[in-house]
Structures are given as C-alpha cells and as structure tokens.
Design an enzyme around this catalytic site. Structure first.
Site, PDB file in Angstrom:
ATOM      1  N   CYS A 164      19.163 -14.078  92.854  1.00  0.00           N
ATOM      2  CA  CYS A 164      17.881 -13.355  92.989  1.00  0.00           C
ATOM      3  C   CYS A 164      17.492 -13.107  94.446  1.00  0.00           C
ATOM      4  O   CYS A 164      16.705 -12.208  94.735  1.00  0.00           O
ATOM      5  CB  CYS A 164      16.769 -14.111  92.275  1.00  0.00           C
ATOM      6  SG  CYS A 164      17.056 -14.272  90.507  1.00  0.00           S
ATOM      7  N   HIS A 166      10.228 -10.878  95.154  1.00  0.00           N
ATOM      8  CA  HIS A 166      11.116 -10.970  94.004  1.00  0.00           C
ATOM      9  C   HIS A 166      10.244 -11.160  92.760  1.00  0.00           C
ATOM     10  O   HIS A 166       9.321 -11.971  92.759  1.00  0.00           O
ATOM     11  CB  HIS A 166      12.061 -12.154  94.181  1.00  0.00           C
ATOM     12  CG  HIS A 166      12.840 -12.452  92.940  1.00  0.00           C
ATOM     13  ND1 HIS A 166      13.522 -11.471  92.250  1.00  0.00           N
ATOM     14  CD2 HIS A 166      13.029 -13.607  92.250  1.00  0.00           C
ATOM     15  CE1 HIS A 166      14.107 -12.015  91.204  1.00  0.00           C
ATOM     16  NE2 HIS A 166      13.819 -13.312  91.173  1.00  0.00           N
ATOM     17  N   ASN A 222      12.534  -9.824  85.339  1.00  0.00           N
ATOM     18  CA  ASN A 222      13.257 -10.298  86.519  1.00  0.00           C
ATOM     19  C   ASN A 222      14.611  -9.587  86.566  1.00  0.00           C
ATOM     20  O   ASN A 222      15.475  -9.839  85.729  1.00  0.00           O
ATOM     21  CB  ASN A 222      13.427 -11.817  86.411  1.00  0.00           C
ATOM     22  CG  ASN A 222      14.142 -12.422  87.599  1.00  0.00           C
ATOM     23  OD1 ASN A 222      14.749 -11.709  88.394  1.00  0.00           O
ATOM     24  ND2 ASN A 222      14.093 -13.733  87.714  1.00  0.00           N
TER      25      ASN A 222
HETATM   26  N1  ACO Z   1       8.639 -18.331  73.544  1.00  0.00           N
HETATM   27  C1  ACO Z   1       7.898 -19.297  73.024  1.00  0.00           C
HETATM   28  N2  ACO Z   1       7.957 -20.561  73.436  1.00  0.00           N
HETATM   29  C2  ACO Z   1       8.815 -20.854  74.431  1.00  0.00           C
HETATM   30  C3  ACO Z   1       9.645 -19.880  75.035  1.00  0.00           C
HETATM   31  C4  ACO Z   1       9.530 -18.575  74.536  1.00  0.00           C
HETATM   32  N3  ACO Z   1      10.252 -17.558  75.050  1.00  0.00           N
HETATM   33  N4  ACO Z   1      10.382 -20.451  75.997  1.00  0.00           N
HETATM   34  C5  ACO Z   1      10.039 -21.760  76.010  1.00  0.00           C
HETATM   35  N5  ACO Z   1       9.105 -22.001  75.063  1.00  0.00           N
HETATM   36  C6  ACO Z   1       8.438 -23.273  74.738  1.00  0.00           C
HETATM   37  C7  ACO Z   1       9.241 -24.464  75.205  1.00  0.00           C
HETATM   38  O1  ACO Z   1      10.225 -24.798  74.246  1.00  0.00           O
HETATM   39  C8  ACO Z   1       8.171 -25.505  75.317  1.00  0.00           C
HETATM   40  O2  ACO Z   1       7.868 -26.002  74.021  1.00  0.00           O
HETATM   41  P1  ACO Z   1       7.531 -27.563  73.799  1.00  0.00           P
HETATM   42  O3  ACO Z   1       6.284 -27.792  74.595  1.00  0.00           O
HETATM   43  O4  ACO Z   1       7.347 -27.636  72.321  1.00  0.00           O
HETATM   44  O5  ACO Z   1       8.702 -28.304  74.328  1.00  0.00           O
HETATM   45  C9  ACO Z   1       6.957 -24.722  75.788  1.00  0.00           C
HETATM   46  O6  ACO Z   1       7.225 -23.344  75.475  1.00  0.00           O
HETATM   47  C10 ACO Z   1       6.675 -24.852  77.277  1.00  0.00           C
HETATM   48  O7  ACO Z   1       7.900 -24.682  77.974  1.00  0.00           O
HETATM   49  P2  ACO Z   1       7.995 -24.757  79.540  1.00  0.00           P
HETATM   50  O8  ACO Z   1       9.401 -24.498  79.966  1.00  0.00           O
HETATM   51  O9  ACO Z   1       7.355 -26.019  80.016  1.00  0.00           O
HETATM   52  O10 ACO Z   1       7.045 -23.516  79.945  1.00  0.00           O
HETATM   53  P3  ACO Z   1       6.567 -23.032  81.331  1.00  0.00           P
HETATM   54  O11 ACO Z   1       5.105 -22.910  81.339  1.00  0.00           O
HETATM   55  O12 ACO Z   1       7.218 -23.795  82.455  1.00  0.00           O
HETATM   56  O13 ACO Z   1       7.148 -21.543  81.388  1.00  0.00           O
HETATM   57  C11 ACO Z   1       8.967 -20.346  82.371  1.00  0.00           C
HETATM   58  C12 ACO Z   1       8.548 -21.343  81.300  1.00  0.00           C
HETATM   59  C13 ACO Z   1       8.321 -19.026  82.071  1.00  0.00           C
HETATM   60  C14 ACO Z   1      10.490 -20.196  82.318  1.00  0.00           C
HETATM   61  C15 ACO Z   1       8.534 -20.832  83.760  1.00  0.00           C
HETATM   62  O14 ACO Z   1       8.880 -22.178  83.930  1.00  0.00           O
HETATM   63  C16 ACO Z   1       9.124 -20.013  84.860  1.00  0.00           C
HETATM   64  O15 ACO Z   1       8.856 -18.840  85.005  1.00  0.00           O
HETATM   65  N6  ACO Z   1       9.919 -20.643  85.733  1.00  0.00           N
HETATM   66  C17 ACO Z   1      10.535 -19.939  86.825  1.00  0.00           C
HETATM   67  C18 ACO Z   1      11.856 -19.545  86.397  1.00  0.00           C
HETATM   68  C19 ACO Z   1      12.306 -18.246  86.972  1.00  0.00           C
HETATM   69  O16 ACO Z   1      11.541 -17.345  87.196  1.00  0.00           O
HETATM   70  N7  ACO Z   1      13.592 -18.154  87.191  1.00  0.00           N
HETATM   71  C20 ACO Z   1      14.159 -16.946  87.634  1.00  0.00           C
HETATM   72  C21 ACO Z   1      15.149 -17.122  88.702  1.00  0.00           C
HETATM   73  S1  ACO Z   1      14.544 -18.050  90.031  1.00  0.00           S
HETATM   74  C22 ACO Z   1      13.390 -17.143  90.624  1.00  0.00           C
HETATM   75  O17 ACO Z   1      13.500 -15.985  90.455  1.00  0.00           O
HETATM   76  C23 ACO Z   1      12.298 -17.726  91.346  1.00  0.00           C
END
Ligand code: ACO
Length: 325
Positions: free
Chosen positions: A114, A252, A282
């Site tokens: 990224c 990004h 993304n």
């Molecule tokens: N739909 C519904 N529920 C979901 C989904 C989905 N698509 N994905 C995960 N969940 C659930 C999980 O299973 C979890 O359930 P549980 O509480 O029963 O275990 C719950 O939602 C919360 O999951 P988390 O992973 O804690 O959710 P979070 O608030 O952290 O959001 C996310 C997840 C969106 C991936 C976030 O952490 C994020 O954006 N992280 C950055 C990752 C990123 O952008 N990476 C890209 C490359 S690096 C960069 O570009 C910076």
C-alpha cells in the site's frame, strides 16, 4: 537554481464492474451498515476476467500523459508500484512500457504494497533530481481482487482494483525552498518485524502459488495511525513546514477512521483530507495517485497549494511526501 521534480499531469483508471456492500452481503456474513461504520467503504471496482494490472496502469498512464500534453516518446522512466503484477516477472512496468509502444527508457517495479506509490515517487524523484532521467511516469496499479480470499469477510470487504498515474518532470526551480513547485521532501520507513500482521500466504519462492491476503486488522489499524502521523510530521520538518501550511492531505485510502484519526493528530481539518475510500475502497498502491487525480480533476487542488501524500502498508512500510502544486 535547483533541479526539482514537478507533477505535470495526473490520470487514473477504474474497472467498469462495481461491487457494492450489498452485493458482498449477498454472499458473505456481513452488511452494508457494518462495512460503512467500520471503514467508510460503500463500493469498489473489480477487474473483469482478463483485465490485468498492466491494463489499468496503461490506461491511467495514457490519461496522465494526455493531461501533461505529452506522448510516450517524451518519457524516459516508468516506475510501477504494485503487489499484483500480471506475472511474477517480467516487471509490470516493462509490460506497460510495451503497451505504450515505448522501446526506449527504463522501466521497473517497486514492491511496497500500500505504500508502493510513495516508494515509487521517492525513487523517481531521486533519479530525476540526480539528473539520470528527465521525465517519469510514476504509476500505482493493483488488482487485489486476485489475491483476496472471497470467503473471508474480514478482508474481502476492504479492497478494490484500480490505477493512478502521474507524469513527473525534472525542472529548474528558483531555489531550494518550500515555495518552489514540485516534490519538496519525501520520507520512507519499513519495519519487517510486522510481516505477519499483513501478508499474502503464498509466493513463487515458497508455495509456488500466488497466495491470499491475510491481515490482523485491529493491530494494523493501531500501527497505521501512529506511523502515519509520525512520518507526516517528519516530512513537514524536513521541508521546514508546519501542519498549518498544508492545504490538502492526499492519503492512502485504507479506512475512513484511519484518515480522520491521522488528520486529527496533526491538527488538520477532516475537510482538508481527500477521501475516495467510499467509492474505491482500498486499492493499495493505486489509492494515493487515484485520490490525487480525483482532487486535481474536480478542481480542489490549485497551483501553489501544499499537498501532503502519505501511505502505510504490508511489511510494514510507510512514507510521506510534501509536494508544492
Ligand atoms: N462484517 C461483519 N462483521 C465483521 C466483518 C465484516 N466484514 N469483519 C469482521 N467482523 C466482525 C469480527 O469477526 C468481530 O466479531 P467478534 O467481535 O464477534 O469477534 C467484529 O466484527 C469486530 O472485528 P474487529 O476486527 O475488531 O473490527 P475493527 O473495528 O477492528 O474493524 C477493520 C476491522 C475494518 C479491518 C479495521 O481493523 C481496519 O480497518 N484495520 C486497518 C486495516 C487496513 O486498512 N489494512 C489495509 C492495509 S494497511 C493500510 O492500508 C493502513
């Protein structure tokens, strides 16, 4: 007088097929509400079968050349940032070079996921200001749809396909000051300790397969805000500028919450952040040049303004650049 690399044209290209959150909810245990609330993403573009990263990259490059009023003959360097090249080799950049009908110049890829576009920009800037090249196409292009596990709701909803490109030209500017046009400063970082937080579980030298993207999203999120705000501060300092001097952040596009939290840490207004994550999701290395092209074409970015470009990705890798438009 000082040699500076100046962005003289931007372009982008998105595949025609649009996948909405509801489309994804029809095949995965997810919902539009969850995706919008956690990420800000509403839809993404997905490449058609047979539509490759090099196709998106070439289309974006052609548009950037047109905006600059140039042809491929005027270019002597192509740097493509991608984690999803058509083949393991040759480099996607040489495929783009061929598709543009170029038989001269130098073309190579940069792999920093990224952050790839910030890495490509930094390398191209060095080659231009050092005098080795005169005009570069710097491209970020991805088809992450090929490396997603479409059964994994924690990653499948986050990414999209697309490409963005700029034409970078070496120009003599009045002096080495922050008011000169062009790339004022770039800063890059990487830290391989975090390889296992965001990676692809395959590769030509290990499994012999492409592999699928795996991510510990919550931990990536935590590192992203810290690393991005830190490198943005660092690049401003290198340019002898302050956050108050910034007109636009072109970040990004990983997650709306990361964009807002990072801007807040620097004391910037969220309205100064160019946001496309809602429409593009993304797109990895493509997201910064795609967002830049959107804000240039809709007239938000104006001559003389100061832009702060930033990105973070797998590795981890991260970086920022200060650019006077
Ligand atoms: N739909 C519904 N529920 C979901 C989904 C989905 N698509 N994905 C995960 N969940 C659930 C999980 O299973 C979890 O359930 P549980 O509480 O029963 O275990 C719950 O939602 C919360 O999951 P988390 O992973 O804690 O959710 P979070 O608030 O952290 O959001 C996310 C997840 C969106 C991936 C976030 O952490 C994020 O954006 N992280 C950055 C990752 C990123 O952008 N990476 C890209 C490359 S690096 C960069 O570009 C910076």
């Amino acid at each position: 007088m000082k040699r500076r690399s100046v962005i003289i044209g931007t372009g982008s290209h998105l595949p025609q097929t649009i996948l909405s959150n509801d489309d994804l909810a029809a095949r995965l245990d997810t919902s539009d509400a969850w995706i919008v609330e956690r990420t800000g993403i509403r839809r993404r573009h997905i490449a058609a079968p047979g539509e490759f990263t090099s196709d998106l990259a070439t289309a974006a490059a052609r548009q950037a050349l047109e905006a600059a009023g140039l042809t491929p003959d005027d270019i002597d360097l192509i740097v493509v940032a991608t984690a999803t090249p058509d083949q393991t080799f040759p480099a996607c950049a040489t495929v783009v070079q061929h598709k543009l009908g170029m038989t001269h110049g130098v073309a190579f890829d940069v792999a920093a996921v990224c952050s790839g576009f910030l890495y490509a920009l930094t390398v191209a800037d060095a080659l231009l200001t050092g005098g080795a090249h005169a005009r570069a196409l710097v491209i970020g292009a991805e088809t992450f749809s090929h490396i997603l596990d479409w059964e994994d709701r924690t990653t499948a909803v986050l990414f999209g396909d697309g490409a963005g490109a700029i034409v970078l030209e070496a120009q003599m500017q009045p002096g080495d000051t922050a008011s000169d046009r062009g790339v004022i400063a770039c800063r890059l970082h990487s830290d391989g300790r975090y390889n296992d937080l965001l990676y692809v579980d395959g590769g030509p030298g290990s499994t012999g397969t492409t592999g699928k993207l795996r991510m510990k999203g919550r931990e990536v999120f935590r590192h992203a805000v810290t690393n991005l705000s830190s490198v943005m501060g660092e690049v401003l300092e290198a340019a002898s500028l302050q956050s108050a001097d910034v007109d636009w952040v072109v970040p990004h596009q990983a997650n709306l919450r990361i964009l807002e939290a990072t801007a807040k840490k620097l004391g910037l207004d969220p309205a100064q952040v160019v946001v496309t994550v809602d429409r593009h999701a993304n797109t990895s290395a493509a997201s910064v040049p795609l967002a830049l092209d959107v804000a240039v074409r809709d007239g938000r970015i104006q001559p003389g303004q100061l832009l702060l470009l930033e990105a973070m990705g797998g590795g981890f890798t991260w970086g920022a650049a200060a650019v006077r438009w």
